[in-house]
Design a protein around this motif. Structure first.
Motif, PDB file in Angstrom:
ATOM      1  N   GLU A 155       0.815  -1.166  -0.007  1.00 20.57           N
ATOM      2  CA  GLU A 155      -0.209  -0.051   0.086  1.00 20.57           C
ATOM      3  C   GLU A 155       0.920   1.203  -0.006  1.00 20.57           C
ATOM      4  O   GLU A 155       1.839   1.139   0.334  1.00 20.57           O
ATOM      5  CB  GLU A 155      -0.992   0.001   1.132  1.00 20.57           C
ATOM      6  N   ASP A 156       0.156   2.323  -0.380  1.00 22.23           N
ATOM      7  CA  ASP A 156       0.878   3.525  -0.457  1.00 22.23           C
ATOM      8  C   ASP A 156       1.435   3.970   0.943  1.00 22.23           C
ATOM      9  O   ASP A 156       2.709   4.512   1.193  1.00 22.23           O
ATOM     10  CB  ASP A 156       0.125   4.550  -0.986  1.00 22.23           C
ATOM     11  N   GLU A 157       0.669   3.779   2.060  1.00 22.65           N
ATOM     12  CA  GLU A 157       0.980   4.001   3.229  1.00 22.65           C
ATOM     13  C   GLU A 157       1.386   3.024   3.994  1.00 22.65           C
ATOM     14  O   GLU A 157       0.335   2.188   4.961  1.00 22.65           O
ATOM     15  CB  GLU A 157       0.147   5.013   3.984  1.00 22.65           C
TER      16      GLU A 157
ATOM     17  N   ARG B  71       2.062   0.075  16.164  1.00 24.20           N
ATOM     18  CA  ARG B  71       1.685   0.008  14.977  1.00 24.20           C
ATOM     19  C   ARG B  71       1.187  -1.429  15.133  1.00 24.20           C
ATOM     20  O   ARG B  71       1.698  -2.273  15.434  1.00 24.20           O
ATOM     21  CB  ARG B  71       2.707  -0.029  13.819  1.00 24.20           C
TER      22      ARG B  71
ATOM     23  N   ARG C 200      -1.797   2.883  15.456  1.00 21.28           N
ATOM     24  CA  ARG C 200      -2.299   2.988  14.273  1.00 21.28           C
ATOM     25  C   ARG C 200      -2.398   1.569  13.514  1.00 21.28           C
ATOM     26  O   ARG C 200      -1.574   0.904  13.796  1.00 21.28           O
ATOM     27  CB  ARG C 200      -1.605   3.932  13.263  1.00 21.28           C
TER      28      ARG C 200
ATOM     29  N   TYR D  49      -2.947  -0.748  10.145  1.00 22.23           N
ATOM     30  CA  TYR D  49      -2.731  -1.152   8.782  1.00 22.23           C
ATOM     31  C   TYR D  49      -3.248  -2.165   8.234  1.00 22.23           C
ATOM     32  O   TYR D  49      -3.102  -3.295   8.947  1.00 22.23           O
ATOM     33  CB  TYR D  49      -1.330  -1.049   8.515  1.00 22.23           C
TER      34      TYR D  49
END
Length: 343
Positions: free
Chosen positions: A122-124, A266, A293, A295
């Motif tokens: 993914e982009d992030e 994370r 966060r 993901y």
């Protein structure tokens, strides 16, 4: 480095092409779900035969989409395990045959390492280190990830995986295979206040999971409703809602404990069950409260796919890893037995 990824561990034939400079160039997936649905689960021999039929056409499709030929490949990665041994051998034999003909390196990849690294597409993308919840039909694990190949198992299911529990609960309710999406859709109409199912192994310390007792509780609830003539469409939706919330709450509680115990901020969530909307909402809320966060891979990369194998394989091929002359097919392969690439 252009790496062809091949995934044939169970009931999906996945192929993808990953370029270490340009990223994912193309991917394709053929799902056998419709074929196995009549049997209520995966039939290994049928799965192997279908991989044999689908794999080479999918490879040609992916190369065609990328505008490349087989001679443009620099390496091939395939799922070596864990999985159904016959299905694994289809991908392994194809990968080794192609690699030998082309004179390029080939590498067997751990299926769950592929899932664990899928959000890197993914982009992030998350940075190391992080805690990973790997949750699918065959596995439910919490892993602390310090780097590529540096994995510490924090907890795992001692019986049914979460995805397997979804499949069995769906069958009890007369829903099709695979059960997760069908349970989730039915649960949308359920009354969250009518039934409450247990959250297994959350009343004690630890990060292991157990869903067999929840499965038994669900069956008992359905039989009680049947005995009183109350198992109508609304009751089935209420059971689905209670079951889904019990699984989601259990996963969230264990993730919260894992983040607290490890000190990580994370959380990576991957595997087929990671697509569950209610699970994502709850985890987002829990992470926000902790300044952490979450993901996830995009939807089509939550289930088995070639892109995650191409990516994971590329990282290890770039570090100089490759198979010897013999192919690998390892039905049981603990994730924490992996090691980092040699420096």
């Amino acid at each position: 480095m252009r790496v062809l990824g091949i995934e044939t561990s169970c009931d999906e034939t996945g192929v993808a092409l990953f370029d270490s400079q340009r990223g994912l160039l193309a991917d394709a997936l053929y799902s056998q779900v419709a074929m196995h649905a009549d049997f209520g689960g995966v039939v290994p021999e049928l799965a192997s035969r279908d991989h044999t039929r689908r794999l080479l056409p999918l490879i040609d499709e992916v190369l065609g989409e990328a505008g490349l030929g087989r001679r443009d490949l620099d390496g091939i990665a395939y799922t070596a395990g864990p999985g159904l041994v016959g299905a694994l051998m289809v991908g392994a034999a194809t990968a080794h045959g192609m690699a030998r003909a082309l004179g390029i390196p080939v590498l067997g990849v751990h299926h769950m390492e592929g899932h664990l690294l899928a959000p890197m597409l993914e982009d992030e993308a998350p940075d190391f280190p992080f805690v990973a919840l790997l949750v699918s039909g065959g596995h439910t694990q919490l892993v602390e990830v310090l780097g590529l190949g540096r994995y510490r198992l924090l907890g795992e299911s001692v019986d049914d995986a979460a995805g397997e529990a979804f499949d069995k609960a769906a069958k009890m309710l007369g829903l099709d295979y695979p059960g997760g999406p069908h349970i989730a859709r039915l649960a949308e109409r359920g009354d969250p206040k009518r039934l409450r199912f247990p959250r297994p192994m959350t009343d004690r310390p630890g990060l292991d999971f157990s869903f067999s007792g929840l499965k038994t509780h669900t069956l008992t609830a359905i039989r009680q409703l049947e005995a009183t003539g109350a198992l109508d469409d609304q009751a089935r939706a209420d059971v689905a809602r209670a079951f889904e919330e019990a699984v989601v709450d259990t996963l969230v509680i264990k993730c919260r404990r894992a983040l607290d115990a490890s000190g990580q901020t994370r959380l990576v969530v991957a595997g087929g069950v990671s697509a569950n909307r209610r699970l994502r909402e709850r985890l987002e809320h829990e992470c926000a409260k902790r300044g952490a966060r979450a993901y996830y891979p995009r939807g089509r990369f939550c289930t088995d796919n070639g892109a995650m194998i191409a990516y994971a394989g590329a990282q290890r091929l770039l570090a100089g890893e490759r198979d010897a002359a013999s192919m690998l097919a390892v039905p049981r392969w603990p994730l924490d037995h992996l090691t980092p690439p040699a420096a």
